[in-house]
Write a protein that holds these residues in place. Structure first.
Motif, short mmCIF file in Angstrom:
data_model
loop_
_atom_site.label_atom_id
_atom_site.label_comp_id
_atom_site.label_asym_id
_atom_site.label_seq_id
_atom_site.Cartn_x
_atom_site.Cartn_y
_atom_site.Cartn_z
N ALA A 1 43.18 50.54 46.86
CA ALA A 1 41.74 50.06 46.28
C ALA A 1 41.42 48.41 46.82
O ALA A 1 42.63 47.75 46.13
N ASP A 2 40.38 48.36 47.18
CA ASP A 2 40.15 46.68 47.45
C ASP A 2 38.80 46.55 47.32
O ASP A 2 38.30 45.37 48.00
N ASP A 3 37.82 47.21 46.67
CA ASP A 3 36.57 47.00 46.16
C ASP A 3 36.71 46.37 44.81
O ASP A 3 36.30 46.92 43.78
N PHE A 4 36.88 44.98 45.17
CA PHE A 4 36.80 44.09 43.89
C PHE A 4 35.41 43.54 43.51
O PHE A 4 34.55 43.38 44.28
N ILE A 5 35.09 43.37 42.17
CA ILE A 5 34.02 42.62 41.64
C ILE A 5 34.11 41.29 42.11
O ILE A 5 35.11 40.63 42.74
N LYS A 6 32.91 40.92 42.85
CA LYS A 6 32.93 39.38 43.54
C LYS A 6 32.44 38.44 42.39
O LYS A 6 31.43 37.95 42.27
N SER A 7 33.81 37.93 41.78
CA SER A 7 33.34 36.95 40.79
C SER A 7 34.74 36.24 40.85
O SER A 7 35.83 36.67 40.46
N GLU A 8 34.38 35.00 40.89
CA GLU A 8 35.61 34.10 41.03
C GLU A 8 36.26 33.85 39.82
O GLU A 8 37.17 33.39 39.35
N VAL A 9 35.18 34.14 38.67
CA VAL A 9 35.54 33.66 37.36
C VAL A 9 36.45 34.69 36.77
O VAL A 9 37.69 34.56 36.16
N ILE A 10 36.26 36.13 37.31
CA ILE A 10 37.21 37.26 36.44
C ILE A 10 38.61 37.21 37.34
O ILE A 10 39.38 37.36 36.68
N LEU A 11 38.38 37.00 38.60
CA LEU A 11 39.48 37.41 39.72
C LEU A 11 40.02 36.09 40.12
O LEU A 11 41.07 36.22 40.83
N GLY A 12 39.86 34.98 39.74
CA GLY A 12 40.37 33.75 40.31
C GLY A 12 39.83 33.36 41.43
O GLY A 12 38.87 34.27 42.36
N SER A 13 39.99 32.15 41.82
CA SER A 13 39.63 31.74 43.17
C SER A 13 40.39 32.02 44.51
O SER A 13 39.54 32.05 45.59
N LYS A 14 41.25 32.58 44.32
CA LYS A 14 41.96 33.02 45.39
C LYS A 14 41.71 34.23 45.53
O LYS A 14 41.89 35.10 44.83
N LYS A 15 41.40 34.53 46.97
CA LYS A 15 41.28 36.05 47.22
C LYS A 15 42.45 36.83 47.25
O LYS A 15 43.44 36.43 47.70
N ILE A 16 42.13 38.03 46.48
CA ILE A 16 43.39 39.00 46.78
C ILE A 16 43.30 39.87 47.88
O ILE A 16 42.33 40.73 48.28
N GLU A 17 44.23 39.70 48.73
CA GLU A 17 44.52 40.08 50.02
C GLU A 17 44.82 41.43 50.17
O GLU A 17 44.03 42.18 50.72
#
Lengths: 781, 420
Positions: free
Chosen positions: B161-177
Motif C-alpha cells: 500500500a502506498d496511499d498515505f495521508i498527506k500530512s507531514e506532521v503525521i508521517l514526517g517530512s521525508k517522503k516514504i518511497e
C-alpha cells in the motif's frame, strides 16, 4: 357680649390645640401600627429578603453601598443576561435603591452599624408609615382632618398594600406608593392654595416617583385628566394653572434626568396627554385673560378669531405628533401600557407579559381579600365627595374611578386602587360618624334638657356614659367645622361662605333618630373591627410568607422547606466563579444575588429572544437542548420541581409558558405538540414530545426512586415516563425536598463510537433498545 | 482579584487539557506492551528497539497476566499502551475494555494491532475508538492489482500500500518511497467522524473477503474506503493508532523487499519501518503537539491587563504557541492562527501575525457593542493537537462622563437656554 365671644374664642382655640395634639398622637400611633403590622414576616420567619425582584434590588443596594453612586450609575453588570450583560445603571428605577442606600449611610454615619440587608428588609414598613401620613395629608386637603385620620388608619393596614410592603418585601412599590400619594397630596395642596412653592415641591415629589416606579405614568396621566376635567366643568382658575403647568415643565425636565426614562419623557405616548392638556390650559388661560380685558362684545369677536387660529395651530401640532408616533410600530406605546388599555392585548401578543401571574386580571374574591370592607364603603365615599364637589374631591373621584379600571386589568395594580379606596372609605366613615354623632349630640341635648326638668338623680350614671360618648362627636364635629373656616381664608374670592352657611343649615336639618344613629355607629364600629381583624389575619397568614422559605403545617407539626437557599448555597460553594447557570427567568435574580453565579436570563425580561432561547432549550429534546445551552456556555441547569412536596409554582406548571414564549420566536416549537387534545398532562396520556422534552426529563429524573410509583403531588397523577437515563446532562445536586434540582452539562464525548458491531454481537441490547434495557436494568424496581 | 484568579484558573484548565502527557521529562515515559506470547517481543524487536532508542521504557507483559494493571492508587503507571495481542479474549488483572478506554479518556496513547484472529474484545475497543473492523471474522483485505510481488503467486492478501495521508506532521517530512506491506483485516471509518483519520488506505481495487472461500455475495468493504491503518486523535488530544495487521510491525515485514504489482521498481526495503517510526513519533506526541501560553491582552499603549474593556477601545492581543519536538518546545510558525472576539458569534476575526519565535499578536478595535465577549483561538489543523483557548472579557458602554460635554448640533439649544 364681648366676654362671651372671647370665651367662645378661647374655647375654640383650646379645642383646636387639643385636637391638634390628639391628631398628632393618633398619627404617631398610625405610623407605629403601619410599621408593626408588617413585621409578622420577620417574627414568623426571619429577617430575610422576600421573593424574586427584591433580591435584585438588594444586590443593587449592596453594590451602591460598596461602590458609591457614580459606579452604580455606570454599572455594567456582566453576571446577568450572559453574554449580553445588562447596563443596570441605565435600566433600573433607582429610587428605592437610593432611598435604602441613603438610610444605610445615615445610620452608619450615626454609628449605628446595621447591615445593608437589615435596612433593606425594613425599608418597606418604614415607608408604609410614611404613606399613611401622606394619606392623612391628602385626605385632610380633600375633606378635613377627621377623614384624613380615618383614611390614614385604613391605609396603614389595608391588605393590598401590606402584600407589597411587609418587612423583607424590598420592591419598588414599597416606596412608590408613598411617592404616589405624596405627589397627589402636593398637587391638591397646590390646587387649594395656588402656591408656587407647593407646585415646585410637587414637581420634586413627582421626580421621586419617577425615580421609584414605572407607575409614574399613572400620575402624569391622571393629573392632566383632572386638569382637563376642571377646565371642561368650568372650574378653571389660576390655582389650577399653577398646580398644573409647573408640574408638567419641571416634572418632565426632572423625569428626563432619570436614566431609565430619559427621552421617553418626551417621546412616548404615555406622556403625550400631559403635553396636550398643557397646550389646552394655556389656550384657556389666554381666553380667560382676554375675557378679562375685553368688553363682552369684543370678546365674542376675539373668540371666533382665537378659536379658528387655535384650532389651526392645534391641528398642525396634532398632525406632527400623529405622524411622529405613527412611525413606531406600537404607536409609541409600550407593551405594558397597551395591555392596560386593551386587557386582551398582552395575552394576544406578548406571552412574556401574560405569563406573569401578577399581570393577570384579578378575580372578585381578590377584591374582598385585598381591600375587604372598603369595597362597600367606596361608593359612599364617592357620594360624600359630591357634597359639595370641590376641585380636590373631584380629583379623588377621578383617582378612584381610573384605579378601579386599572385594578380590573392587572391584579398588580390593585396596589394603586388601595390608597384611593382608603381615602374614599375614610371620607365615607368620617362623614357617617359626623352625621350620626351630630344627631346624637343634638337630640341628647334636648333629651337632657327635658330630663333636667324632670329632675332625677338616677340618670347621672347614664349621662356619664353619654358624656364620654359625646366627647368624640364633639371633637370630630369641631374638626369638620374648622375646615370651612380655613377654606374661607384661602378662597376669599369665591362665594363659599354662602354655601357653608347653607350647608350648616342643612346639617341642622339632617338629624337622624337617636336610636338609629346609635345602632348605626355600633354597626360601623363593628364593620371597622371586622376590617381590622381581617387585616391582621391577612398580614399574619396570607402575605407574610417570604416564598424563599416555605412552611406547611401538617398533623406532625410544622415543616420548613428551605430548599431554595440550600440549592443556591450549593451553587455558591461548589461551582466555579465564572460558571453560567441556566434556569427559567423567575430564578435569575435569586441566582445572581444568592449564588453569585452568572445567569442567562432573569426577572428583568428585557430581551424576549434570549428568554425564548432558554424556553426553547427547556422544551427541546436533550440533544438539541444541550447544543443550545452549550452555545451559551452554560455549565449548570437549574429546575424547580414541586412534585414531591406539592409545591404548585414549579417549572412543570410554568412549562407551557416556556413553550409559548419559545415558540413565539422559534416556530419549530409548537404548543399543540405538548398538549393531548388541548389538555396539558404529564401522565401516561402525555404526548411523546412532552415526555421527551428537557424540562420533563430534568424534573422527573429518578423521581420514581422516591415512592416507587412516581406520583406527582402537584398534578395529582402518576407521571407518564418513569425510567429513563440522561444522555447529555448529569444530576449534580438535588435539594432535601427535591424542590430544586441542578444538572450539569456533560462535556462532549472524547471519542466518537463506530457504528457497527454492538447491535449484532453479544452486547446487542445496550443501545438498540434504550428504553427496554433501562427498564430492565433499573435498580429501583 | 477574584476575576484575575478565575482567568488564571481558566487558562490553567485549558493548558492542562493540552498537556495531558508529561511535558518535562519525555525520556522516562513508560509504555506497557501487552502481547499474546513473548515470541512477538523478538519477532517485532525492530519496532520495539526504535521506540526504546527514542527513550521509551517498554514494559512487556502477557495480555492475560493476572498482575496486569494500568493504574495503581488512582495514578496511571504508564503513559502509553501497545496492544499486540489480537487474539486475547480477556485481559488479565484489572485491565478490561473499559479500563483501556478510560486510559485514553484520561489523555494517554494507544497502539492497537488486530489480525485475522482479532477477538471481540479487541474489536470492541476499536469500535469505541470509531474504527469498525470487517464484521466477517475470517476476512482479509485482498487486492489483485496492488499486491506485493513475491516468489509465489499467493492469494494477493499481502498488499503493498502506498496511499498515505498527506500530512507531514503525521508521517514526517521525508517522503516514504517504498510501499508499506500489509496483511490482515481491513476496517472502515464513519465519514462523519471527524476525529479518526485514514493514514494508510487500500487501493481502489481492494476488497475485504475470506480468501479461502468463494465470494458468495458482494464484499461489505471495498475500494479505498477500506482503511489499513487509522489514527484517532480524541478531543483530549489522546492519540490512538489502529491497524488491522500485527505482522506489519514484524521484523520480517520491516526487512523484506517490496515491489508493488505492476510497478517495475523494486525497493530493497519496505516502507514499514519508516512508516511506523514516523507514525509512532506522532502517536507518542513527539510531533504535532502544540501548546499555547501567555495569553495576553491589553489596551494599546498600556501594559496592564484590564478587567473590562469599553466599547471602541483599541486593544492588543498576543499568545505564544510552541510545538514539542521530542526534546524541547520549539516555536511554532504558521500564518493561519486566528483570534475571534466572540459574543455568540465572532464580531472580530483576525489572523495573528507571528514573529517567528512563537509569539502571535494582533491589534484591533473593540466593536461598538457591549456585552461579555471572549477572546477565542480555535486552532484545528490536520495532525496537530487542537488549540482551544477562550478568555472571557466584558465590554462596557461609555460611562456618563465619557460622552462629549458639548456637541455642535446642540448649540441652538445652548443659545436658547442662555437667552432665557
Amino acid at each position: 357680649m364681648a366676654a362671651i365671644e372671647n370665651g367662645k374664642k378661647e374655647e375654640s382655640v383650646l379645642r383646636t390645640a387639643f385636637g391638634n395634639v390628639l391628631s398628632f398622637f393618633i398619627l404617631l400611633l398610625i405610623g407605629i401600627l403601619a410599621f408593626s403590622i408588617r413585621l409578622f414576616s420577620v417574627i414568623k420567619y426571619e429577617s430575610v429578603i422576600h421573593e424574586f425582584d427584591p433580591y435584585f434590588n438588594y444586590r443593587v443596594t449592596q453594590f451602591l453601598t460598596k461602590n458609591g453612586i457614580y459606579d452604580f450609575w455606570n454599572w455594567f453588570d456582566d453576571r446577568t443576561w450572559y453574554p449580553l450583560g445588562r447596563v443596570i445603571g441605565g435600566t433600573v428605577y433607582p429610587g428605592l435603591t437610593l432611598t435604602a442606600g441613603t438610610l444605610w449611610w445615615i445610620l452608619n454615619s450615626l454609628n449605628i452599624p446595621l447591615s445593608v440587608e437589615t435596612v433593606c428588609v425594613f425599608t418597606a414598613p418604614i415607608f408604609s408609615a410614611n404613606a399613611a401620613w401622606a394619606t392623612y395629608l391628602l385626605t385632610k386637603e380633600v375633606k378635613g382632618t377627621g377623614a384624613g385620620l380615618t383614611a390614614a388608619a385604613l391605609l396603614a393596614m389595608v391588605p393590598s398594600y401590606i402584600s407589597r410592603s411587609v418587612a423583607g418585601s424590598y420592591d419598588n412599590e414599597a416606596v412608590a406608593i408613598f411617592a404616589l400619594i405624596f405627589t397627589f397630596y402636593l398637587y391638591i395642596k397646590t390646587l387649594n392654595t395656588g402656591s408656587l412653592f407647593y407646585a415646585t415641591l410637587n414637581a420634586l415629589a413627582y421626580f421621586y416617583m419617577v425615580c421609584s416606579w414605572g407607575g409614574y405614568t399613572f400620575i402624569i396621566n391622571l393629573i392632566p385628566m383632572h386638569a382637563l376635567l376642571c377646565i371642561v366643568t368650568g372650574r378653571y382658575s389660576s390655582r389650577l394653572y399653577i398646580a398644573y403647568a409647573p408640574l408638567v415643565v419641571l416634572g418632565t425636565l426632572l423625569a428626563a434626568l432619570v436614566p431609565v426614562v430619559g427621552f421617553n419623557a418626551v417621546m412616548t405616548s404615555e406622556h403625550f396627554a400631559s403635553f396636550l392638556v398643557f397646550i389646552i390650559i394655556h389656550v384657556v388661560a389666554l381666553v380667560y385673560y382676554i375675557k378679562g380685558i375685553l368688553s363682552p362684545k369684543m370678546f365674542k369677536v376675539a373668540v371666533t378669531l382665537i378659536v379658528s387660529a387655535g384650532l389651526a395651530v392645534c391641528g398642525a401640532v396634532m398632525a406632527v405628533l400623529i405622524a411622529m408616533v405613527a412611525t413606531s410600530p406600537t404607536k409609541g406605546w409600550s407593551g405594558r401600557s397597551l395591555s392596560l388599555l386593551d386587557p386582551t392585548y398582552a395575552s394576544k401578543y406578548i406571552p412574556i407579559i401574560a405569563s406573569v401571574s401578577e399581570h393577570q386580571p384579578p378575580t372578585w374574591p381578590s377584591y374582598f381579600m385585598d381591600i375587604n370592607v372598603l369595597a362597600f364603603l367606596v361608593p359612599a365615599g364617592i357620594i360624600a365627595c359630591f357634597l359639595p364637589l370641590s376641585d380636590a374631591s373631584s380629583f379623588v373621584v377621578l383617582y378612584i374611578v381610573t384605579s378601579v379600571y386599572f385594578s380590573g386589568v392587572m391584579v398588580r395594580l390593585m396596589l394603586v386602587l388601595a390608597p384611593a379606596a382608603c381615602i374614599m372609605s375614610g371620607i365615607a366613615l368620617s362623614e357617617a360618624f359626623s352625621v350620626f354623632t351630630r344627631s346624637i349630640k343634638f337630640q341628647l341635648l334636648n333629651l337632657l334638657q327635658s330630663k333636667k326638668i324632670d329632675a332625677g338623680e338616677t340618670i347621672t350614671t347614664d349621662s356619664a356614659v353619654t358624656q364620654t360618648d359625646a366627647a368624640k362627636p364633639a371633637k370630630s364635629e369641631g374638626i369638620v367645622k374648622e375646615r370651612p373656616s380655613k377654606k374661607n381664608k384661602k378662597k376669599e374670592k369665591e362665594p363659599v361662605e354662602k354655601a357653608t352657611v347653607r350647608s350648616r343649615i342643612q346639617k341642622k336639618l339632617l338629624v337622624l333618630p337617636l336610636e338609629a344613629s346609635v345602632i348605626a355607629i355600633l354597626l360601623l364600629v363593628l364593620l371597622g373591627a371586622f376590617y381590622v381583624v381581617h387585616c391582621v389575619w391577612a398580614a399574619a397568614e396570607a402575605y407574610s410568607a417570604p416564598s424563599i422559605v416555605l412552611t406547611s403545617r401538617t398533623r406532625d407539626g410544622l415543616h420548613v422547606f428551605d430548599d431554595f437557599r440550600e440549592a443556591y448555597a450549593w451553587l455558591r460553594h461548589n461551582t466555579d466563579v465564572d460558571d453560567k447557570v441556566a434556569s427559567w427567568w423567575d430564578y435569575g435574580y435569586q441566582t445572581t444575588a444568592m449564588a453569585n453565579r452568572t445567569v442567562i436570563v432573569d426577572n428583568n425580561t428585557w430581551n424576549n429572544t434570549h428568554i425564548a432561547t432558554v424556553g426553547t432549550a427547556m422544551s427541546s429534546p436533550e440533544k438539541a437542548a444541550w447544543e443550545i445551552f452549550n452555545s451559551l456556555d452554560v455549565k449548570y441547569v437549574l429546575v424547580v420541581f414541586g412534585g414531591l412536596v406539592g409545591y404548585p409554582s414549579d417549572d412543570i406548571n410554568k412549562f407551557l409558558w416556556m413553550v409559548r414564549i419559545g415558540g413565539g420566536v422559534f416556530p419549530h416549537i409548537k404548543e399543540p405538540d405538548y398538549l393531548r387534545d388541548g389538555q396539558y398532562r404529564i401522565d401516561s396520556q402525555a404526548t411523546p414530545t412532552m415526555l421527551n422534552c428537557l424540562m420533563y426529563k430534568l424534573s422527573y429524573y429518578r423521581f420514581v426512586e422516591t415512592d416507587g410509583q412516581a406520583f406527582d403531588r402537584v398534578r395529582q397523577t402518576e407521571i407518564g415516563r418513569k425510567h429513563f437515563k440522561l444522555t447529555h446532562f448529569e444530576e449534580v445536586f438535588t435539594t432535601h425536598h427535591w424542590m430544586v434540582r441542578i444538572y450539569k452539562l456533560k462535556p462532549p464525548k472524547n471519542r466518537i463510537r463506530g457504528k457497527t458491531k454492538r447491535t449484532k454481537s453479544q452486547k446487542s441490547s445496550a443501545t438498540a433498545s434504550m428504553k427496554r434495557s433501562s427498564r430492565k436494568r433499573n435498580p429501583w424496581q | 482579584m477574584a476575576k484575575k484568579l478565575s482567568i488564571f484558573i481558566a487558562i490553567s484548565l485549558v493548558l492542562s487539557l493540552c498537556d495531558a502527557f508529561n511535558l518535562d521529562n519525555p525520556s522516562s515515559r513508560r509504555i506497557l506492551v501487552l502481547l499474546d506470547d513473548f515470541a512477538i517481543k523478538s519477532s517485532h524487536s525492530l519496532f520495539f528497539n526504535s521506540l526504546q532508542s527514542r527513550g521509551f521504557d517498554l514494559d512487556f507483559k502477557l495480555a492475560d497476566d493476572p498482575k496486569n494493571a494500568l493504574q495503581r492508587y488512582g495514578q496511571y503507571l504508564y503513559d502509553g499502551l501497545i496492544l499486540f495481542s489480537p487474539s486475547v479474549q480477556r485481559f488479565g488483572g484489572s485491565i478490561d475494555a473499559a479500563a483501556i478506554l478510560d486510559f485514553i479518556d484520561s489523555g494517554h496513547d494507544l497502539i492497537l494491532a488486530a489480525d485475522t484472529s482479532a477477538s471481540d474484545l479487541i474489536r470492541e475497543i476499536a469500535t469505541e475508538c470509531g474504527v469498525d473492523y470487517d464484521e466477517d471474522q475470517s476476512s482479509m483485505v485482498i487486492d489483485h492489482t496492488s499486491y506485493a510481488v513475491s516468489e509465489t503467486e499467493g492469494d494477493h492478501t499481502l498488499i503493498a500500500a502506498d496511499d498515505f495521508i498527506k500530512s507531514e506532521v503525521i508521517l514526517g517530512s521525508k517522503k516514504i518511497e517504498a510501499p508499506v506491506l500489509f496483511q490482515g483485516i481491513g476496517h472502515s471509518l464513519n465519514p462523519a467522524n471527524s476525529l479518526v483519520l485514514k493514514v494508510l488506505s487500500a487501493s481502489p481495487a481492494a476488497y475485504s473477503a475470506n480468501p479461502n472461500s468463494k465470494l458468495a455475495q458482494p464484499p461489505s468493504l471495498t475500494g479505498s474506503s477500506i482503511s489499513l491503518v487509522s489514527v484517532l486523535q480524541a478531543r483530549n488530544n489522546a492519540r490512538v493508532m489502529i491497524s488491522g495487521s500485527l505482522s506489519m510491525f514484524s521484523n520480517r515485514f520491516f526487512r523484506s523487499s517490496a515491489q508493488k504489482a505492476g510497478s517495475s521498481t523494486k525497493h530493497q526495503k519496505s516502507g514499514n519501518e519508516q512508516f511506523f517510526t514516523e507514525l509512532s513519533k506522532w502517536i507518542f506526541h513527539e510531533r504535532g503537539h502544540l501548546k499555547a501560553v501567555n495569553v495576553r491582552h491589553h489596551k494599546s499603549g498600556e501594559v496592564e491587563e484590564p478587567g473590562m474593556y469599553r466599547i471602541n477601545d483599541d486593544l492588543e492581543y498576543s499568545v505564544e504557541i510552541f510545538e514539542w519536538s521530542g526534546t524541547s518546545w520549539e516555536p511554532y510558525v504558521a500564518n493561519d492562527v486566528q483570534v475571534q472576539f466572540y459574543m455568540m458569534s465572532p464580531y472580530v476575526l483576525k489572523t495573528l501575525s507571528t514573529d517567528g519565535k512563537g509569539l502571535y499578536s494582533t491589534a484591533f478595535k473593540v466593536p461598538d457593542v457591549y456585552g461579555v465577549f471572549q477572546f477565542k483561538v480555535e486552532y484545528q489543523r490536520l495532525g496537530y493537537t487542537t488549540l482551544s483557548l477562550s478568555k472571557q472579557i466584558p465590554v462596557r458602554p461609555f460611562r456618563h462622563n465619557e460622552y462629549e460635554r458639548f456637541i455642535t448640533a446642540a448649540f441652538p439649544y445652548y443659545g436658547a437656554s442662555f437667552s432665557m
